[in-house]
Design a protein around this motif. Structure first.
Motif, PDB file in Angstrom:
ATOM      1  N   ARG A 221       0.820  -1.200   0.000  1.00 34.94           N
ATOM      2  CA  ARG A 221       0.000   0.000   0.000  1.00 34.94           C
ATOM      3  C   ARG A 221       0.859   1.257   0.000  1.00 34.94           C
ATOM      4  O   ARG A 221       2.034   1.225   0.366  1.00 34.94           O
ATOM      5  N   GLN A 236      -4.598   8.693  -9.391  1.00 37.82           N
ATOM      6  CA  GLN A 236      -5.435   7.608  -8.911  1.00 37.82           C
ATOM      7  C   GLN A 236      -6.135   7.989  -7.606  1.00 37.82           C
ATOM      8  O   GLN A 236      -5.533   8.599  -6.720  1.00 37.82           O
ATOM      9  N   SER A 239      -8.101   4.224  -2.138  1.00 39.17           N
ATOM     10  CA  SER A 239      -9.042   3.128  -1.877  1.00 39.17           C
ATOM     11  C   SER A 239      -9.992   3.496  -0.743  1.00 39.17           C
ATOM     12  O   SER A 239     -11.179   3.184  -0.789  1.00 39.17           O
ATOM     13  N   TYR A 240      -9.462   4.157   0.286  1.00 38.11           N
ATOM     14  CA  TYR A 240     -10.287   4.648   1.377  1.00 38.11           C
ATOM     15  C   TYR A 240      -9.492   5.690   2.153  1.00 38.11           C
ATOM     16  O   TYR A 240      -8.299   5.904   1.901  1.00 38.11           O
ATOM     17  N   TYR A 252      -3.958   3.873  -0.420  1.00 38.03           N
ATOM     18  CA  TYR A 252      -4.031   3.246  -1.746  1.00 38.03           C
ATOM     19  C   TYR A 252      -3.592   1.790  -1.566  1.00 38.03           C
ATOM     20  O   TYR A 252      -2.409   1.516  -1.408  1.00 38.03           O
ATOM     21  N   THR A 253      -4.538   0.888  -1.553  1.00 35.33           N
ATOM     22  CA  THR A 253      -4.203  -0.518  -1.300  1.00 35.33           C
ATOM     23  C   THR A 253      -3.889  -1.216  -2.614  1.00 35.33           C
ATOM     24  O   THR A 253      -4.574  -1.038  -3.623  1.00 35.33           O
TER      25      THR A 253
END
Length: 258
Positions: A221, A236, A239-240, A252-253
């Motif tokens: 990540r 980008q 992710s959470y 960002y996983t």
């Protein structure tokens, strides 16, 4: 900027640093003398940055032994801290972290305190010199020497360093990014340090490129620290997010940490 020393113990260090950093070395200094806006001061094994001028704030240094970092080490909340959750500390998992915007190393020290192996990458040779001094002091202190042993320091441009690591076998599991951003925190400490940092390194105009390189390299990540209301870095989407009172972490996983 110029180098100076205030005692015999700092003289040799100042002379070596002046040669390494190609900075003028002063035999004497006066903080009211504004010939140089910043002074890198060497004193008894300690280095600090000091602005000049009659209303200059106090010195800025990397301190892993006393003050705020010592309080946080003892009472900071351990694995419950938001930064611990952001990098994936859970149970027995302690990821190897590359902090590619090391600054004064406080977040790196927190992660090392929690058991992570941390590489600190700092592109400014001046800030690197402060980190180097802070680490050396920590290595000599019995209370934190074991923590300092988990911290490695690199003086390099992070974008170039990340590109170089693509060809190595051992890649960072987690990459931590805290780019320079206009802070809204009103505390004197933050304002003082941000003023010094901006004078030396300026704003991070290459955050998008840094994030792109980090995503190409990290194994599990990438974690980006931002002011709570700041926009995400261009590119980008995270992710959470984990949100705190004044800051947040964009995660960002890439794959699950085991």
């Amino acid at each position: 900027m110029a180098l100076c020393y205030v005692d015999e113990a700092g003289q040799e260090d100042a002379q070596q640093l002046a040669s390494r950093l190609s900075l003028p070395l002063l035999d004497q200094y006066d903080l009211r003398d504004e010939q140089f806006s910043q002074l890198l001061i060497c004193e008894s094994g300690r280095r600090c940055l000091q602005q000049t001028g009659r209303k200059a704030p106090g010195p800025v240094l990397a301190d892993f032994v006393s003050g705020a970092v010592a309080h946080r080490r003892k009472f900071g909340g351990g694995k419950g801290q938001m930064i611990a959750k952001a990098v994936g500390i859970k149970g027995s998992v302690r990821p190897q972290v590359a902090d590619v915007t090391a600054g004064l190393g406080r977040d790196s020290f927190v992660l090392a305190t929690l058991g992570c192996e941390v590489q600190m990458v700092e592109r400014s040779p001046i800030i690197h010199a402060l980190l180097e001094s802070g680490l050396q002091q920590a290595q000599r202190d019995p209370d934190v020497a074991d923590i300092a042993a988990r911290m490695q320091l690199v003086n390099a441009d992070s974008i170039d360093w990340l590109a170089d690591q693509l060809t190595t076998e051992c890649k960072p599991q987690v990459i931590y990014v805290d780019p320079m951003f206009p802070h809204t925190d009103k505390s004197a400490l933050v304002k003082k340090e941000m003023r010094v940092f901006r004078d030396i390194v300026g704003d991070d105009q290459d955050s998008a490129t840094l994030l792109e390189r980090a995503l190409a390299l990290a194994e599990y990540r990438v974690v980006v620290k931002r002011p709570r209301k700041a926009p995400t870095i261009e590119g980008q989407a995270p992710s959470y997010q984990l949100n705190g009172k004044s800051s947040r972490y964009d995660i960002y996983t890439l794959k699950s940490l085991l």
